[in-house]
Design a protein around this motif. Structure first.
Motif, PDB file in Angstrom:
ATOM      1  N   THR C  45       0.839  -1.200   0.000  1.00  0.00           N
ATOM      2  CA  THR C  45       0.000   0.000   0.000  1.00  0.00           C
ATOM      3  C   THR C  45       0.874   1.250   0.000  1.00  0.00           C
ATOM      4  O   THR C  45       0.627   2.195  -0.742  1.00  0.00           O
ATOM      5  N   PHE C  46       1.924   1.226   0.832  1.00  0.00           N
ATOM      6  CA  PHE C  46       2.863   2.343   0.922  1.00  0.00           C
ATOM      7  C   PHE C  46       3.419   2.684  -0.463  1.00  0.00           C
ATOM      8  O   PHE C  46       3.322   3.820  -0.937  1.00  0.00           O
ATOM      9  N   ALA C  47       3.960   1.672  -1.154  1.00  0.00           N
ATOM     10  CA  ALA C  47       4.581   1.912  -2.458  1.00  0.00           C
ATOM     11  C   ALA C  47       3.553   2.395  -3.476  1.00  0.00           C
ATOM     12  O   ALA C  47       3.817   3.290  -4.272  1.00  0.00           O
ATOM     13  N   ARG C  48       2.359   1.814  -3.435  1.00  0.00           N
ATOM     14  CA  ARG C  48       1.356   2.181  -4.434  1.00  0.00           C
ATOM     15  C   ARG C  48       0.795   3.584  -4.170  1.00  0.00           C
ATOM     16  O   ARG C  48       0.442   4.294  -5.109  1.00  0.00           O
ATOM     17  N   VAL C  49       0.720   3.963  -2.904  1.00  0.00           N
ATOM     18  CA  VAL C  49       0.293   5.329  -2.615  1.00  0.00           C
ATOM     19  C   VAL C  49       1.329   6.309  -3.162  1.00  0.00           C
ATOM     20  O   VAL C  49       0.999   7.288  -3.828  1.00  0.00           O
ATOM     21  N   VAL C  50       2.611   6.022  -2.899  1.00  0.00           N
ATOM     22  CA  VAL C  50       3.670   6.889  -3.414  1.00  0.00           C
ATOM     23  C   VAL C  50       3.590   6.947  -4.942  1.00  0.00           C
ATOM     24  O   VAL C  50       3.660   8.027  -5.548  1.00  0.00           O
ATOM     25  N   ALA C 272      21.529  10.411  -7.885  1.00  0.00           N
ATOM     26  CA  ALA C 272      20.251   9.723  -7.953  1.00  0.00           C
ATOM     27  C   ALA C 272      19.607   9.663  -6.578  1.00  0.00           C
ATOM     28  O   ALA C 272      18.397   9.848  -6.433  1.00  0.00           O
ATOM     29  N   VAL C 273      20.417   9.414  -5.555  1.00  0.00           N
ATOM     30  CA  VAL C 273      19.885   9.358  -4.186  1.00  0.00           C
ATOM     31  C   VAL C 273      19.238  10.700  -3.844  1.00  0.00           C
ATOM     32  O   VAL C 273      18.114  10.759  -3.336  1.00  0.00           O
ATOM     33  N   THR C 274      19.948  11.774  -4.174  1.00  0.00           N
ATOM     34  CA  THR C 274      19.413  13.114  -3.899  1.00  0.00           C
ATOM     35  C   THR C 274      18.127  13.339  -4.685  1.00  0.00           C
ATOM     36  O   THR C 274      17.140  13.879  -4.167  1.00  0.00           O
ATOM     37  N   TYR C 275      18.156  12.910  -5.963  1.00  0.00           N
ATOM     38  CA  TYR C 275      16.986  13.097  -6.815  1.00  0.00           C
ATOM     39  C   TYR C 275      15.746  12.445  -6.186  1.00  0.00           C
ATOM     40  O   TYR C 275      14.703  13.082  -6.026  1.00  0.00           O
ATOM     41  N   TYR C 276      15.867  11.162  -5.803  1.00  0.00           N
ATOM     42  CA  TYR C 276      14.708  10.450  -5.246  1.00  0.00           C
ATOM     43  C   TYR C 276      14.302  11.042  -3.897  1.00  0.00           C
ATOM     44  O   TYR C 276      13.107  11.156  -3.596  1.00  0.00           O
ATOM     45  N   ALA C 277      15.311  11.413  -3.089  1.00  0.00           N
ATOM     46  CA  ALA C 277      14.983  12.002  -1.783  1.00  0.00           C
ATOM     47  C   ALA C 277      14.156  13.272  -1.986  1.00  0.00           C
ATOM     48  O   ALA C 277      13.186  13.526  -1.259  1.00  0.00           O
ATOM     49  N   ASP C 278      14.521  14.064  -3.018  1.00  0.00           N
ATOM     50  CA  ASP C 278      13.761  15.282  -3.310  1.00  0.00           C
ATOM     51  C   ASP C 278      12.337  14.962  -3.734  1.00  0.00           C
ATOM     52  O   ASP C 278      11.381  15.595  -3.275  1.00  0.00           O
ATOM     53  N   VAL C 279      12.224  13.966  -4.635  1.00  0.00           N
ATOM     54  CA  VAL C 279      10.890  13.588  -5.104  1.00  0.00           C
ATOM     55  C   VAL C 279      10.019  13.139  -3.928  1.00  0.00           C
ATOM     56  O   VAL C 279       8.869  13.574  -3.783  1.00  0.00           O
ATOM     57  N   LYS C 282       8.781  15.840  -1.828  1.00  0.00           N
ATOM     58  CA  LYS C 282       7.617  16.505  -2.410  1.00  0.00           C
ATOM     59  C   LYS C 282       6.355  15.680  -2.175  1.00  0.00           C
ATOM     60  O   LYS C 282       5.283  16.222  -1.912  1.00  0.00           O
ATOM     61  N   VAL C 283       6.494  14.349  -2.287  1.00  0.00           N
ATOM     62  CA  VAL C 283       5.353  13.459  -2.059  1.00  0.00           C
ATOM     63  C   VAL C 283       4.787  13.688  -0.667  1.00  0.00           C
ATOM     64  O   VAL C 283       3.582  13.803  -0.462  1.00  0.00           O
ATOM     65  N   LYS C 284       5.698  13.802   0.306  1.00  0.00           N
ATOM     66  CA  LYS C 284       5.294  13.923   1.701  1.00  0.00           C
ATOM     67  C   LYS C 284       4.458  15.177   1.958  1.00  0.00           C
ATOM     68  O   LYS C 284       3.684  15.233   2.903  1.00  0.00           O
ATOM     69  N   THR C 286       2.156  16.423  -0.083  1.00  0.00           N
ATOM     70  CA  THR C 286       0.871  16.464  -0.787  1.00  0.00           C
ATOM     71  C   THR C 286      -0.275  16.141   0.160  1.00  0.00           C
ATOM     72  O   THR C 286      -0.080  15.423   1.151  1.00  0.00           O
ATOM     73  N   PRO C 287      -1.471  16.639  -0.132  1.00  0.00           N
ATOM     74  CA  PRO C 287      -2.631  16.298   0.711  1.00  0.00           C
ATOM     75  C   PRO C 287      -2.936  14.796   0.685  1.00  0.00           C
ATOM     76  O   PRO C 287      -3.381  14.243   1.691  1.00  0.00           O
ATOM     77  N   GLU C 288      -2.666  14.150  -0.459  1.00  0.00           N
ATOM     78  CA  GLU C 288      -2.949  12.701  -0.552  1.00  0.00           C
ATOM     79  C   GLU C 288      -2.109  11.925   0.461  1.00  0.00           C
ATOM     80  O   GLU C 288      -2.558  10.966   1.053  1.00  0.00           O
ATOM     81  N   TRP C 289      -0.837  12.344   0.603  1.00  0.00           N
ATOM     82  CA  TRP C 289       0.039  11.658   1.562  1.00  0.00           C
ATOM     83  C   TRP C 289      -0.468  11.869   2.979  1.00  0.00           C
ATOM     84  O   TRP C 289      -0.531  10.929   3.777  1.00  0.00           O
TER      85      TRP C 289
END
Lengths: 169, 520, 331
Positions: C45-50, C272-279, C282-284, C286-289
């Motif tokens: 669920t965690f991965a699919r929500v992200v 790449a680590v920085t890139y994903y951490a940034d993404v 941003k996910v965190k 959002t209202p959906e999160w």
């Protein structure tokens, strides 16, 4: 499952007895492997019921014992006709050989390329189709699965150097 | 009565034009993923899930469940046409469905499968409608000992003692159990029988084994016999579909018995796969004439299909009421439920009656839609068999390997499928029965977990298996079924030896019939 | 034709962007989210929500595919990640099992094989008993357990995993002794408790909420330093914030949480680590999160970079102590 033998049986390549013995030895070896593997985890019965290895351990023992019984019965049963004769063996190898080649190709080149090459080869050599029909069908099948699986349903299959070169994956 | 009123209300919610359209779309997509290799209901449902986030929950669940029904029907199609079960629960359908297709009766086999599946599904929904409250409470009474007894019961009803070669049956069955123990052990948290290979972490996949043993093994056998699909020249006409519809009442005993078995296995935690095997096993055991099973007998298709779908639909109820998904697909749907803001659990029926009864009503409508649509596709699918074997044979090989790969995206599984193909070929030629191996793989690890959980609960005492009336009844029934062929054998033997004084030749025939309980 | 165009475009892009190559890493092909649990599990669920949030807000250019590799309690997914060393297009979703599993089972990966990217949420643990049980609070329940060693059954998900670890911690802290019964997942443990086949479990809020609503189970205390944030009432008169902490109840365990973690393959470039951490950061936001966190009653806590490494080290240390005491650690 009974198999009708041809009217004039071709010479047996492998006798039924040999096949029975080989199968029994194979299952016996599997059983022995299980027994050996299971001993690592404890095969006793403690206050929490059977230990992790107990169930596989006894399964392995039963497999070995039953395989021995099959072995004895196989030997005693007499030659019992042919398991495969020469013609059948040729047919089976002609079919199974390309499958093995297909798996090897798939592992090295990816599933789509492997499947296309396999279909092309089999249709050309065994089906005696003209090369361009074989090419069309084999490419068509691969592209169809690619579009449906990768694009529509996003189920990734094994991919090889070609897909990487094309920049698809 | 109260439930019936709720259901009527549910029909009001579900039977809108928009929802009917969703059902048609869902069912068609479902048939597609069911028929295509490597795609199953779980893939399809998880792919559609993001689309449903913006829908209202009733519409969303109607779309997802309709896809599920479609996929279940599609799974039976490949079982019958190519001997490749699309879903674990359609393995038993291959036993007689594939021989029927080979004999040129593909249309009949497909129609029979779909009609009985539809019947089973409706039986399951009726059960949910009438007994929802009771069923949810009943399911709560099941703990590990009861689980074990149910698995044992399913096994006992399918595999009896006796048969042509008991040792071969034992080897086959025990190998199945042994394969099921590979991988992570739930109870101890340690890895078993992986011999240090990371490839074996996930265990030996049941689907890979089935694809190899049935799909590839059968193809090799077909090649060796120099056969082509005999169905090539068979005439395919929509009229066959109607003829089959007309013949359905003939199988009323099978339909009824299998529906009962299916519903029972659905609400107890046995599940659709166990239900279909059990139904097939009992059909064979109760048949007056045991000839023809495994060689293309219609009952061999009707029974497993009915039970499979009856179990599949009735299992929706415990899922909603208890929050325990019975299958991977159900698990994905439950994830969806939570994303839509619904919590599965006993209160769902009270908090969200619109949702629950809308869903139940949609199960009636969805299954009817599915049967109609799927019957309409029968002539099309049966026509696939007209393609020359030199093309379709290798294409099936490709399909098998795609299916094997997608189980867990592992290269190792390709080799495993190849090895199982070879084993399937040799086993079939040497009369080792394959079905017990498959059933043992399905039930093996669940049964072992349940057994060991019971032992932890009882501190190692077997008495837990007759500690309350429910588990005692289940255990007793399972033992009876297991020993039934032995009793029958003994009875026949006594009768035969008495008769042999008069007619010595009759002994063999009687004994043969008595030991017919063993499956292929 | 389309493909050739795409190829040409890609080439052109490479040439054009060559001087900027140092700037920032960007995914160049579809990204695979590897889930270390089966479909429907908490990690799934965690991965699919992200995934759904990234897709909805178009945070990543490339398409994202989710694959489940839950074999061996998730080890399958980590081993798969290790085998794809250096490929920054595979993102692995897990819990603290990434660094705890290798302690208790002989596996083909080591905790520091994978590259940590972020921890996004903490799942809470509670003590639950059957709804009809005569215990009003954790104190009286644990007294009863203590009075009858090995007379009470604690259900949980898996063996030598978080639930059993917590059970052992409770035993160590209070002197009580349970019979621990491992089930396949938290959902099963919840139903077994609702049917009174076990006496208690330590499920996450999300796993028991349905049964709690129906009054079939009830929470006694939560393993966190403060009470959970107030939200809507779950039952007629109680909500998450009404549950006392276990510390209030005299159980000296401050905190027990399970982080939801995200990893990259070994030797993934730092960019790449920085890139994903940034993404993910941003996910965190959002209202959906936020809605997902609230619905599952988890605690939102975003860690990346050095904070994350410190957290992992201390979490591993805490758990290792229990494992060593219980003799679970494999050599």
């Amino acid at each position: 499952m009974t198999h009708t033998t041809p009217e004039t049986p071709a010479p047996a390549l492998v006798s039924r007895r040999a096949a029975e013995v080989a199968a029994a030895l194979f299952t016996g070896a599997l059983g022995a492997t299980v027994v050996v593997g299971a001993r690592e985890y404890g095969v006793g019965w403690d206050s929490a019921g059977p230990q992790p290895g107990a169930f596989p351990f006894y399964l392995g023992l039963i497999i070995v014992a039953a395989s021995l019984a099959n072995l004895v019965r196989g030997v005693l049963a007499g030659a019992g006709g042919a398991f495969v004769d020469r013609d059948q063996a040729r047919q089976v190898l002609a079919f199974f050989g390309p499958i093995v080649a297909f798996v090897v190709l798939t592992v090295t080149l990816g599933l789509y390329v492997g499947a296309a090459l396999y279909l092309f080869g089999v249709m050309l050599v065994q089906g005696k189709y003209r090369w361009w029909i074989a090419l069309l069908v084999s490419m068509g099948v691969s592209v169809f699965f690619f579009v449906v699986l990768e694009r529509w349903f996003q189920v990734p299959l094994l991919k090889g150097p070609l897909e990487a070169a094309l920049g698809i994956y | 009565m109260e439930n019936l009123n709720s259901l009527m209300h549910g029909f009001g919610v579900a039977a809108t034009g928009f929802h009917l359209m969703l059902m048609v779309v869902g069912v068609l997509l479902g048939i597609l993923v069911g028929v295509l290799p490597g795609l199953g209901a779980p893939n399809g449902v998880s792919l559609l899930l993001p689309l449903t986030f913006s829908m209202d929950p009733v519409s969303a669940i109607i779309l997802l469940t309709s896809m599920y029904w479609g996929a279940l029907f599609g799974g039976s199609t490949t079982s019958i046409l190519f001997n490749i079960p699309g879903e674990p629960s359609s393995v038993a359908t291959t036993f007689d469905g594939y021989p029927m297709a080979k004999q040129g009766r593909a249309t009949e086999a497909l129609s029979l499968a779909f009609l009985s599946a539809g019947f089973g599904a409706l039986a399951g929904v009726v059960l949910i409608t009438i007994l929802s409250t009771w069923v949810a409470k009943f399911a709560l009474r099941f703990s590990s000992p009861e689980y074990f007894a149910v698995y044992f019961l399913a096994f006992a009803s399918f595999v009896g003692l006796g048969g042509a070669s008991p040792f071969k049956t034992i080897v086959s069955m025990m190998l199945g159990f042994a394969f099921a123990t590979v991988g992570m052990d739930t109870i101890s948290g340690s890895l078993r029988l992986t011999f240090g290979f990371s490839e074996l972490l996930n265990g030996v996949s049941f689907l890979v084994a089935v694809i190899g043993l049935f799909g590839i093994g059968e193809l090799i056998l077909t090649m060796e016999e120099g056969l082509r699909f005999e169905g090539i020249r068979a005439r395919i006409s929509p009229r066959d579909v109607f003829a089959t519809i007309a013949s359905m009442p003939r199988y009323w005993v099978s339909l009824l018995r299998s529906s009962l078995i299916g519903c029972w296995m659905g609400i107890t935690p046995g599940g659709p796969t166990a239900a279909s095997f059990m139904s097939y096993g009992l059909a064979k055991r109760f048949a007056r004439n045991k000839e023809g099973f495994g060689k293309g007998r219609p009952e061999g298709v009707v029974c497993p299909e009915t039970a499979d779908h009856a179990a599949g639909t009735s299992a929706i109820l415990p899922m909603l009421a208890l929050g325990v998904p019975g299958s991977a697909t159900a698990a994905v749907m439950m994830g969806g439920l939570m994303i839509w803001g619904l919590n599965p659990g006993p209160m769902l029926f009270i908090d969200k009656p619109d949702f629950v009864w809308g869903l139940v009503a949609s199960m009636y409508l969805g299954n009817v839609v599915a049967v109609v649509l799927v019957l309409a596709t029968v002539p099309f699918f049966a026509a696939i068999l007209r393609i020359p074997f030199a093309i379709i044979g290798p294409v099936i090989v490709v399909v098998c390997f795609i299916g094997a790969y997608t189980v867990s995206s592992a290269t190792f599984d390709l080799w495993l499928a190849l090895a199982f193909g070879l084993v399937g070929y040799v086993f079939k030629k040497l009369d080792y029965p394959i079905a017990p191996l498959v059933l043992a793989m399905v039930l093996g690890d669940k049964a072992e977990d349940a057994f060991r959980q019971s032992m932890i609960m009882s501190r190692g005492s077997l008495a837990i298996f007759w500690s309350n009336p429910l588990v005692t009844g289940l255990t007793a029934l399972a033992l009876t079924l297991l020993l039934w062929p032995v009793v029958g054998f003994a009875r026949e033997w006594v009768r035969a030896s008495r008769a042999s004084a008069l007619r010595p030749l009759s002994v063999r025939g009687a004994a043969d019939e008595a030991t017919g309980g063993l499956s292929r | 034709m389309k493909r050739i165009t795409a190829l040409a475009l890609a080439l052109a892009a490479t040439v054009a962007s060559a001087p900027l190559a140092q700037a920032a890493w960007q995914p160049s092909k579809p990204i695979e989210f590897v889930v270390t649990s089966g479909p429907g599990g908490g990690t799934d669920t965690f991965a699919r929500v992200v995934q759904s949030i990234i897709t909805k807000h178009k945070l990543v250019e490339q398409p994202i595919v989710v694959t489940n590799k839950g074999g061996g309690s998730g080890a399958e997914g980590y081993v798969y990640g290790k085998a794809s060393a250096g490929d920054p297009h595979k993102v692995i979703f897990g819990t603290n099992n990434e660094y705890l599993l290798p302690l208790v089972a002989k596996l083909a990966f080591k905790p520091d094989d994978l590259t940590p990217v972020a921890a996004m949420a903490m799942d809470e643990f509670l003590i639950w008993v059957n709804g009809a049980a005569p215990y009003a609070d954790a104190k009286s329940y644990l007294e009863a357990v203590k009075a009858k060693p090995e007379g009470f059954k604690m259900g949980g998900s898996q063996s030598k995993d978080t639930d059993e670890t917590l059970t052992k911690l409770i035993e160590g802290a209070t002197g009580a002794k349970f019979i621990y019964v491992p089930f396949k997942g938290g959902g099963e443990a919840a139903v077994q408790l609702a049917g009174a086949h076990v006496d208690s479990n330590t499920n996450n809020p999300n796993e028991n909420i349905g049964q709690w609503k129906a009054g079939l189970v009830k929470p006694l205390c939560v393993f966190s330093p403060e009470r959970l944030p107030a939200g809507a009432k779950v039952t007629a008169d109680k909500g998450w914030s009404d549950i006392p902490t276990c510390k209030e109840q005299g159980v000296p365990i401050d905190q027990f949480q399970m982080p939801r973690t995200v990893w990259l393959t070994p030797k993934a470039p730092d960019d790449a680590v920085t890139y994903y951490a940034d993404v993910l950061a941003k996910v965190k936001d959002t209202p959906e999160w936020k809605e997902y966190i609230e619905r599952t009653s988890q605690t939102s806590r975003f860690l990346s970079g050095k904070d994350l490494k410190t957290f992992i080290a201390s979490d591993e240390e805490k758990n290792r102590k229990v494992f060593e005491k219980e003799g679970w650690v494999v050599k």
